[in-house]
Write a protein that holds these residues in place. Structure first.
Motif, short mmCIF file in Angstrom:
data_model
loop_
_atom_site.label_atom_id
_atom_site.label_comp_id
_atom_site.label_asym_id
_atom_site.label_seq_id
_atom_site.Cartn_x
_atom_site.Cartn_y
_atom_site.Cartn_z
N CYS A 47 0.83 -1.21 0.00
CA CYS A 47 0.00 0.00 0.00
C CYS A 47 0.87 1.26 0.00
N PRO A 48 0.68 2.15 -1.00
CA PRO A 48 1.49 3.37 -1.03
C PRO A 48 1.11 4.37 0.08
N GLY A 49 -0.06 4.22 0.66
CA GLY A 49 -0.50 5.15 1.70
C GLY A 49 -0.24 4.66 3.11
N ARG A 50 0.59 3.63 3.27
CA ARG A 50 0.76 3.03 4.60
C ARG A 50 1.35 4.01 5.62
N ASP A 51 2.30 4.85 5.22
CA ASP A 51 2.92 5.77 6.18
C ASP A 51 1.94 6.84 6.65
N ILE A 52 1.18 7.43 5.72
CA ILE A 52 0.20 8.44 6.12
C ILE A 52 -0.92 7.80 6.95
N ALA A 53 -1.30 6.57 6.64
CA ALA A 53 -2.32 5.87 7.43
C ALA A 53 -1.84 5.67 8.87
N ARG A 54 -0.60 5.29 9.03
CA ARG A 54 -0.06 5.09 10.38
C ARG A 54 -0.05 6.39 11.18
N VAL A 55 0.35 7.49 10.55
CA VAL A 55 0.37 8.78 11.24
C VAL A 55 -1.05 9.20 11.63
N GLU A 56 -2.01 9.04 10.71
CA GLU A 56 -3.40 9.40 11.01
C GLU A 56 -3.95 8.56 12.15
N ILE A 57 -3.65 7.29 12.16
CA ILE A 57 -4.13 6.41 13.24
C ILE A 57 -3.51 6.82 14.58
N LEU A 58 -2.22 7.14 14.58
CA LEU A 58 -1.57 7.56 15.82
C LEU A 58 -2.16 8.86 16.36
N ILE A 59 -2.44 9.82 15.49
CA ILE A 59 -3.04 11.09 15.93
C ILE A 59 -4.43 10.85 16.50
N PHE A 60 -5.24 10.04 15.80
CA PHE A 60 -6.58 9.73 16.29
C PHE A 60 -6.51 9.05 17.65
N LEU A 61 -5.68 8.01 17.77
CA LEU A 61 -5.60 7.27 19.03
C LEU A 61 -5.10 8.15 20.17
N HIS A 62 -4.17 9.03 19.90
CA HIS A 62 -3.68 9.94 20.92
C HIS A 62 -4.83 10.76 21.52
N HIS A 63 -5.62 11.38 20.66
CA HIS A 63 -6.73 12.22 21.14
C HIS A 63 -7.85 11.38 21.76
N PHE A 64 -8.11 10.21 21.17
CA PHE A 64 -9.18 9.36 21.70
C PHE A 64 -8.85 8.86 23.10
N VAL A 65 -7.63 8.36 23.29
CA VAL A 65 -7.24 7.81 24.59
C VAL A 65 -7.20 8.88 25.67
N LEU A 66 -6.80 10.10 25.31
CA LEU A 66 -6.73 11.17 26.30
C LEU A 66 -8.11 11.73 26.68
N ASN A 67 -9.07 11.66 25.77
CA ASN A 67 -10.35 12.35 25.99
C ASN A 67 -11.57 11.46 26.19
N TYR A 68 -11.46 10.17 25.94
CA TYR A 68 -12.63 9.30 26.02
C TYR A 68 -12.29 7.98 26.67
N LYS A 69 -13.32 7.30 27.16
CA LYS A 69 -13.15 5.93 27.61
C LYS A 69 -14.34 5.13 27.10
N LEU A 70 -14.10 3.87 26.84
CA LEU A 70 -15.15 2.96 26.38
C LEU A 70 -15.55 2.06 27.53
N GLU A 71 -16.85 1.88 27.68
CA GLU A 71 -17.36 0.97 28.69
C GLU A 71 -18.21 -0.07 27.97
N GLN A 72 -17.76 -1.32 28.02
CA GLN A 72 -18.46 -2.39 27.31
C GLN A 72 -19.80 -2.66 27.98
N ILE A 73 -20.85 -2.74 27.18
CA ILE A 73 -22.19 -2.97 27.71
C ILE A 73 -22.39 -4.43 28.09
N ASN A 74 -21.88 -5.35 27.27
CA ASN A 74 -22.05 -6.77 27.53
C ASN A 74 -20.67 -7.44 27.55
N PRO A 75 -19.99 -7.51 28.70
CA PRO A 75 -18.63 -8.06 28.74
C PRO A 75 -18.54 -9.55 28.39
#
Length: 104
Positions: A47-75
């Motif tokens: 995939c020619p877009g693999r490097d930009i995809a990795r950077v986008e995923i890292l930016i998203f995860l950074h903001h998601f982990v700092l600002n949100y939490k997930l609570e599973q409804i049915n563990p």
């Protein structure tokens, strides 16, 4: 003759992924399955877009982990494994905002 690689079969090989049906994100900590993990393909068809995809995923995860939490409804949800592992209840969860800081 044609050879077609089925990545899902590779990811279930216990030589590289012990307990492949178990959700275990820490399995990537030692990175011992490098040759068996092909999220962006390999060789000339990589995939020619693999490097930009990795950077986008890292930016998203950074903001998601700092600002949100997930609570599973049915563990104790059941999982269907064919053709790919999928939670039968779609892994329902609550998204909870834990930070009111402004994301940069």
């Amino acid at each position: 003759m044609e050879v077609i690689l089925w990545p899902l079969a590779c990811y279930k090989d216990p030589q590289y992924f012990p307990n492949p049906k178990e959700f275990n994100p820490s399995r990537w900590d030692d990175n011992n399955a490098k040759e068996a993990f092909l999220p962006f393909g390999a060789g000339i068809r990589q995939c020619p877009g693999r490097d930009i995809a990795r950077v986008e995923i890292l930016i998203f995860l950074h903001h998601f982990v700092l600002n949100y939490k997930l609570e599973q409804i049915n563990p104790e949800f059941p999982i269907s494994y064919l053709p790919v592992p999928v939670p039968k209840d779609n892994c329902l969860a609550k998204l909870i905002k834990v930070s009111s800081g402004i994301a940069a």
